[in-house]
Design a protein around this motif. Structure first.
Motif, mmCIF file in Angstrom:
data_model
loop_
_atom_site.group_PDB
_atom_site.id
_atom_site.type_symbol
_atom_site.label_atom_id
_atom_site.label_comp_id
_atom_site.label_asym_id
_atom_site.label_seq_id
_atom_site.Cartn_x
_atom_site.Cartn_y
_atom_site.Cartn_z
ATOM 1 N N PRO A 70 47.110 10.057 -12.381
ATOM 2 C CA PRO A 70 46.264 9.292 -11.449
ATOM 3 C C PRO A 70 44.792 9.400 -11.867
ATOM 4 C CG PRO A 70 46.945 11.363 -10.450
ATOM 5 C CD PRO A 70 47.672 11.266 -11.766
ATOM 6 N N LEU A 71 44.313 8.402 -12.595
ATOM 7 C CA LEU A 71 43.008 8.483 -13.253
ATOM 8 C C LEU A 71 41.866 8.731 -12.274
ATOM 9 C CD1 LEU A 71 41.331 8.278 -15.824
ATOM 10 C CD2 LEU A 71 41.275 5.789 -15.499
ATOM 11 N N PHE A 72 41.739 7.885 -11.276
ATOM 12 C CA PHE A 72 40.580 7.997 -10.378
ATOM 13 C C PHE A 72 40.603 9.278 -9.542
ATOM 14 C CE2 PHE A 72 40.636 3.388 -11.233
ATOM 15 C CZ PHE A 72 39.328 3.255 -11.711
ATOM 16 N N PRO A 73 41.757 9.705 -9.025
ATOM 17 C CA PRO A 73 41.769 11.012 -8.346
ATOM 18 C C PRO A 73 41.370 12.166 -9.260
ATOM 19 C CG PRO A 73 43.691 9.744 -7.698
ATOM 20 C CD PRO A 73 43.031 8.988 -8.810
ATOM 21 N N LEU A 74 41.759 12.107 -10.537
ATOM 22 C CA LEU A 74 41.365 13.164 -11.476
ATOM 23 C C LEU A 74 39.856 13.152 -11.701
ATOM 24 C CD1 LEU A 74 44.183 13.072 -14.191
ATOM 25 C CD2 LEU A 74 43.804 14.790 -12.421
ATOM 26 N N ILE A 75 39.280 11.955 -11.833
ATOM 27 C CA ILE A 75 37.820 11.858 -11.995
ATOM 28 C C ILE A 75 37.120 12.396 -10.750
ATOM 29 C CG2 ILE A 75 35.887 10.262 -12.218
ATOM 30 C CD1 ILE A 75 37.679 8.497 -13.947
ATOM 31 N N GLY A 78 37.150 16.165 -10.745
ATOM 32 C CA GLY A 78 36.165 16.735 -11.654
ATOM 33 C C GLY A 78 34.750 16.636 -11.125
ATOM 34 N N LEU A 79 34.427 15.490 -10.499
ATOM 35 C CA LEU A 79 33.073 15.290 -9.986
ATOM 36 C C LEU A 79 32.771 16.181 -8.780
ATOM 37 C CD1 LEU A 79 32.706 11.393 -10.223
ATOM 38 C CD2 LEU A 79 31.635 13.119 -11.686
ATOM 39 N N THR A 80 33.765 16.417 -7.946
ATOM 40 C CA THR A 80 33.536 17.189 -6.724
ATOM 41 C C THR A 80 33.884 18.662 -6.897
ATOM 42 O OG1 THR A 80 35.747 16.563 -5.912
ATOM 43 C CG2 THR A 80 33.880 15.195 -5.235
ATOM 44 N N ALA A 81 35.168 18.954 -7.198
ATOM 45 C CA ALA A 81 35.644 20.331 -7.212
ATOM 46 C C ALA A 81 35.103 21.148 -8.372
ATOM 47 C CB ALA A 81 37.174 20.350 -7.248
ATOM 48 N N ILE A 82 34.713 20.483 -9.463
ATOM 49 C CA ILE A 82 34.202 21.218 -10.628
ATOM 50 C C ILE A 82 32.679 21.103 -10.711
ATOM 51 C CG2 ILE A 82 34.333 21.517 -13.122
ATOM 52 C CD1 ILE A 82 36.928 22.145 -11.630
ATOM 53 N N ALA A 83 32.168 19.875 -10.850
ATOM 54 C CA ALA A 83 30.727 19.684 -11.052
ATOM 55 C C ALA A 83 29.956 19.737 -9.739
ATOM 56 C CB ALA A 83 30.476 18.352 -11.761
ATOM 57 N N GLY A 84 30.436 19.041 -8.726
ATOM 58 C CA GLY A 84 29.677 18.893 -7.488
ATOM 59 C C GLY A 84 29.414 20.186 -6.764
ATOM 60 N N VAL A 85 30.443 21.011 -6.606
ATOM 61 C CA VAL A 85 30.276 22.226 -5.828
ATOM 62 C C VAL A 85 29.243 23.144 -6.457
ATOM 63 C CG1 VAL A 85 32.166 23.464 -6.968
ATOM 64 C CG2 VAL A 85 31.523 24.069 -4.635
#
Length: 311
Positions: A70-75, A78-85
């Motif tokens: 699922p491309l968009f959920p994976l993106i 990454g944006l929230t759980a990895i980079a955003g937090v």
């Protein structure tokens, strides 16, 4: 307690242990002259490379089976759980005391409980809710939130965004690990995180010589690259333990138990950096542990029942 559930408890506590020791490693690199965003990007990049290599067999199986991730959920992960937090947390730290910023970020598990209860309309065990609230109260003592308190609107907004991203880690991770598996999810998420954080970290301007010099820690001065390696390995281990646990525990229970990370961080800073714990911090640590013990009792309860629709 079911065997898979007990394994989930062990994994989430191990993840909290690995996450907790990351703080002193990162702080020592920052004290040596690197910016917080640079350390964050190096942490994410090093961890991402390890996890991408580890994900190669799983990715090959997905390709052979012609399964599309699922491309968009994976993106989004990454944006929230990895980079955003991480990015929003450091923005909050720049405008608020560290303790306040940490307290704001760790309201994430409370948001998880609220989302599951009121948006998914699922009734949660009372012990899961009580454990999360008790741990949050203990966290306020651990970080001594009253020390040097000052309010800043942008800082509060950044802290709230960090909490939302942390909640996204538990909620999205719970769902996505069942769809693509932990190795692929981690590799994709960190790949997105590396690209998203690069413009802020600007690694092309980093003074890499800082990694060759000694980094001050309690009683010893290891080279910067050794400390960075320890930070990366700890981070990779934390995510490798934490995400599989979300397949065995509910997001609410896992979030409540994750508060042990703060206690571990305080103890690790005491051992590695010589930062002493006050009486209030030790009291808060006991509250956090009590909250985690309360939350893990929900693991042994039956599956939550859907809440009946109003009317």
């Amino acid at each position: 307690m079911r065997r898979s559930a007990s394994t989930g408890v062990v994994l989430i506590l191990a993840a909290s242990l690995f996450f907790g020791v990351c703080g002193p490693f990162a702080k020592s690199l920052i004290a040596a002259g690197m910016s917080a965003v640079e350390v964050t990007w190096l942490r994410v990049t090093g961890t991402g490379l390890i996890l991408m290599v580890a994900a190669i067999p799983a990715a090959r199986r997905m390709i052979a089976e012609r399964r599309r991730p699922p491309l968009f959920p994976l993106i989004g992960f990454g944006l929230t759980a990895i980079a955003g937090v991480q990015l929003f947390y450091f923005l909050a730290v720049a405008r608020l005391p560290v303790g306040v910023a940490l307290l704001l970020e760790f309201t994430g598990p409370i948001l998880v409980v609220a989302w599951i209860r009121w948006i998914r309309r699922v009734r949660l065990p009372h012990t899961a809710v009580a454990g999360a609230l008790l741990s949050l109260a203990g966290l306020a003592f651990v970080v001594e939130v009253w020390a040097g308190l000052r309010l800043d609107t942008l800082g509060l907004l950044a802290g709230a965004a960090a909490a939302a991203c942390q909640a996204g880690y538990f909620l999205a991770g719970e769902r996505l690990t069942a769809q693509v598996g932990t190795p692929v999810l981690l590799a994709a998420g960190f790949g997105v995180g590396i690209l998203a954080l690069a413009p802020f970290a600007q690694p092309w301007r980093t003074d890499w010589s800082l990694l060759d010099g000694g980094v001050a820690m309690a009683g010893w001065s290891p080279p910067g690259w050794v400390v960075l390696a320890a930070l990366v390995v700890s981070t990779a281990s934390a995510y490798a333990c934490g995400l599989p646990a979300l397949r065995m525990l509910s997001a609410a229970v896992a979030g409540g138990m994750a508060y042990t990370e703060v206690v571990v961080a305080a103890v690790a800073a005491w051992i590695l950096l010589g930062e002493r714990l006050t009486g209030w911090q030790m009291f808060g640590g006991l509250l956090v542990v009590a909250g985690v013990f309360t939350a893990q009792r929900a693991v042994a309860t039956r599956e939550p029942d859907p809440v009946r629709a109003a009317g």
